[in-house]
Design a protein around this motif. Structure first.
Motif, short mmCIF file in Angstrom:
data_model
loop_
_atom_site.label_atom_id
_atom_site.label_comp_id
_atom_site.label_asym_id
_atom_site.label_seq_id
_atom_site.Cartn_x
_atom_site.Cartn_y
_atom_site.Cartn_z
N ILE A 11 8.62 60.83 73.28
CA ILE A 11 9.63 61.72 74.72
C ILE A 11 10.82 62.02 73.96
CG2 ILE A 11 10.58 63.19 76.72
CD1 ILE A 11 8.42 60.53 78.29
N SER A 157 8.94 75.95 72.25
CA SER A 157 7.50 75.57 73.00
C SER A 157 6.41 76.04 72.29
CB SER A 157 7.63 75.58 73.79
OG SER A 157 7.48 76.88 74.35
N PHE A 167 9.02 68.63 72.20
CA PHE A 167 8.99 68.27 73.46
C PHE A 167 7.53 68.78 74.18
CE2 PHE A 167 10.66 68.07 78.17
CZ PHE A 167 10.71 66.60 77.88
N PHE A 168 7.29 70.01 74.49
CA PHE A 168 6.05 69.97 74.74
C PHE A 168 5.04 69.06 74.91
CE2 PHE A 168 2.65 73.47 76.08
CZ PHE A 168 3.24 73.64 77.47
N GLY A 171 4.28 66.13 75.43
CA GLY A 171 3.62 66.34 77.19
C GLY A 171 2.39 66.44 77.47
N TYR A 191 3.40 67.61 83.60
CA TYR A 191 4.21 69.26 83.52
C TYR A 191 4.91 69.99 84.05
CZ TYR A 191 0.47 70.03 80.04
OH TYR A 191 -0.38 69.87 78.60
N VAL A 194 8.71 68.38 82.88
CA VAL A 194 8.38 68.99 81.44
C VAL A 194 9.45 70.57 82.03
CG1 VAL A 194 7.49 70.86 79.66
CG2 VAL A 194 6.62 67.75 79.93
N THR A 197 12.97 69.65 82.66
CA THR A 197 13.62 68.78 81.94
C THR A 197 14.43 70.03 80.76
OG1 THR A 197 12.56 67.14 80.67
CG2 THR A 197 14.13 67.97 79.56
N TYR A 198 13.21 71.49 80.44
CA TYR A 198 13.40 72.46 79.73
C TYR A 198 14.82 73.41 81.02
CZ TYR A 198 10.60 72.54 75.89
OH TYR A 198 9.51 72.84 75.43
N ALA B 69 5.50 76.19 79.08
CA ALA B 69 4.70 75.49 79.97
C ALA B 69 4.88 76.03 81.37
CB ALA B 69 6.32 74.58 80.27
#
Lengths: 238, 220
Positions: A11, A157, A167-168, A171, A191, A194, A197-198, B69
């Motif tokens: 991660i 992303s 990062f995405f 995940g 998700y 994720v 975090t974003y 996302a």
């Protein structure tokens, strides 16, 4: 939680990749924006038209198409780009198209008499840009640029789609791996994490941008009565 | 590597099917997101307790997270809660939720220009909040908020290309799919770039016409 601890190095790598991508993109996008954005304020009609076409073209074509385009078309011209490089190019072009508008707006927000007085005092064009209008324009440019950085971080992303392990993508891989190896689907939790975090990264940036905007406004010398106040150019949506 | 027009004409029907899906998803999401925007903005401006704080949070969250996302969360994550949607409706939901957040801000920006005095006057005349909103605030706000609302709608159209990531066969998906089969990269990209450009420019044109029309009473 267990999932998080087991995959922590992975991660963190993803986060580092996202950050690297965002910074690389910011670097190139800033250079292009400032060069082309400044050129667009000069009095060359054809140059302005060219920049306008560049801006319109890359803002009107969806970012995804843009990235896929770089990724698929560059090899046809013998240019073997790594996914990382392809995404950096795609995002930089898109980011600079937005950045150019910000820079141009910033210069346009500087009252015209500043330029005229400087020219009357015999300053050369580059001197005016560097010492007179540039620093003033920067006040209007910086806050929206932080907004642009936020958008760029989000847009990294898209690297996942062409295979950058940011990062995405990390995940996504964790979800797939867990589903395959352990037979349960952690998509919801992963998700959600994720997204969170974003959110933390980007809202910090947004908050910083707002702070900067307030700060720059406060430092501005008091406008004399009758002076023209110009509205801040609003940050453009992606 | 020459440009093969015959290939493009052969693939045209497939592209048009993709385009049709893109248009459907976008049109539906644009309408729904404007509904979300108007309702959300109304709740915020009327300061409905609790709800307005929730809306602030919603807007901040959507604006500070990547659309991709959000899309994966909706399509792959929500079934974990027992909410399973088809590809199409996941797409519509995702785009609506995303654009709705921006539309709330756009509409609110418009509503905020409607002065406090007008509101007090309307309420003292006995208008209910709903009638104040419909008869006084909305007609004025829409003129201010419209350009940014249309901008968001255009962004939504472009961002419908994100849906190719979950496998909805819209325009971008069709193109990428064909490229991976036939390697006619240039032709396909030329085609979809032109289609998207035409769509966006057409919408921009409509937008400027609409603004012009709405501002008719105020033009001298």
């Amino acid at each position: 939680m267990d999932l998080l601890i087991r995959n922590l190095p992975f991660i963190l790598q993803g986060l580092a990749m996202t950050l690297g991508l965002a910074l690389a993109t910011l670097f190139f996008a800033t250079i292009i924006s400032f060069v082309l954005g400044t050129l667009a304020t000069l009095h060359f009609g054809w140059l302005r038209v060219l920049v306008k076409i560049y801006v319109e073209l890359f803002r009107d074509i969806p970012l995804i198409v843009n990235i896929f385009f770089v990724f698929f078309v560059a090899p046809l011209f013998g240019l073997e780009l790594s996914p990382f490089a392809a995404v950096t190019v795609g995002l930089s072009v898109w980011g600079s198209a937005n950045g150019i508008e910000i820079v141009r707006g910033g210069f346009n927000a500087v009252p015209k008499h500043q330029w005229q007085s400087a020219a009357a005092l015999g300053l050369k064009t580059w001197e005016i840009y560097l010492f007179i209008t540039g620093p003033q324009a920067l006040r209007a440019i910086l806050p929206p640029f932080v907004g642009l950085l936020t958008l760029l971080v989000q847009a990294t992303s898209l690297g996942a789609l062409v295979g950058v392990n940011e990062f995405f993508k990390v995940g996504q891989i964790i979800v797939e791996r867990t589903t395959m190896m352990e037979g349960w689907n952690p998509a919801f939790t992963v998700y959600a994490a994720v997204l969170l975090t974003y959110f933390v990264i980007c809202s910090t940036l947004t908050w910083f941008g707002r702070w900067l905007e307030r700060r720059l406004k406060r430092d501005r010398p008091q406008a004399r009565p009758g002076a023209v106040t110009v509205a801040q150019p609003a940050a453009q949506l992606p | 590597m020459e440009f093969d027009v015959a290939y493009l004409t052969a693939q045209w029907p497939a592209l048009m099917r993709g385009l049709w899906l893109t248009v459907q998803v976008s049109a539906l999401s644009i309408v729904l997101s404007i509904v979300v925007g108007v309702l959300g903005a109304a709740a915020r401006v009327l300061q409905v307790p609790v709800l307005d704080k929730l809306i602030v949070g919603y807007v901040e969250f959507i604006r500070n997270t990547p659309l991709l996302a959000q899309l994966f969360f909706i399509f792959y994550g929500l079934p974990g809660l027992g909410l399973r949607l088809s590809l199409f409706w996941s797409g519509v939901l995702c785009l609506t939720v995303w654009a709705g957040a921006y539309q709330i801000e756009n509409v609110r920006g418009g509503l905020e220009t409607v002065g406090k005095g007008l509101r007090e006057a309307a309420f003292s005349l006995g208008l209910s909040p709903w009638r104040y909103f419909r008869l006084v605030a909305a007609p004025m706000a829409i003129r201010v908020g419209l350009p940014s609302m249309l901008n968001t709608s255009i962004s939504l159209l472009k961002n419908s290309s994100y849906l190719q990531a979950i496998g909805l066969a819209e325009l971008t998906y069709v193109a990428i799919d064909r490229i991976s089969m036939d390697f006619r990269t240039i032709e396909m990209f030329a085609a979809i770039c032109v289609i998207y450009l035409v769509l966006v420019l057409f919408l921009s044109f409509l937008a400027s016409r609409l603004e012009y029309r709405l501002n008719t009473p105020f033009r001298t």
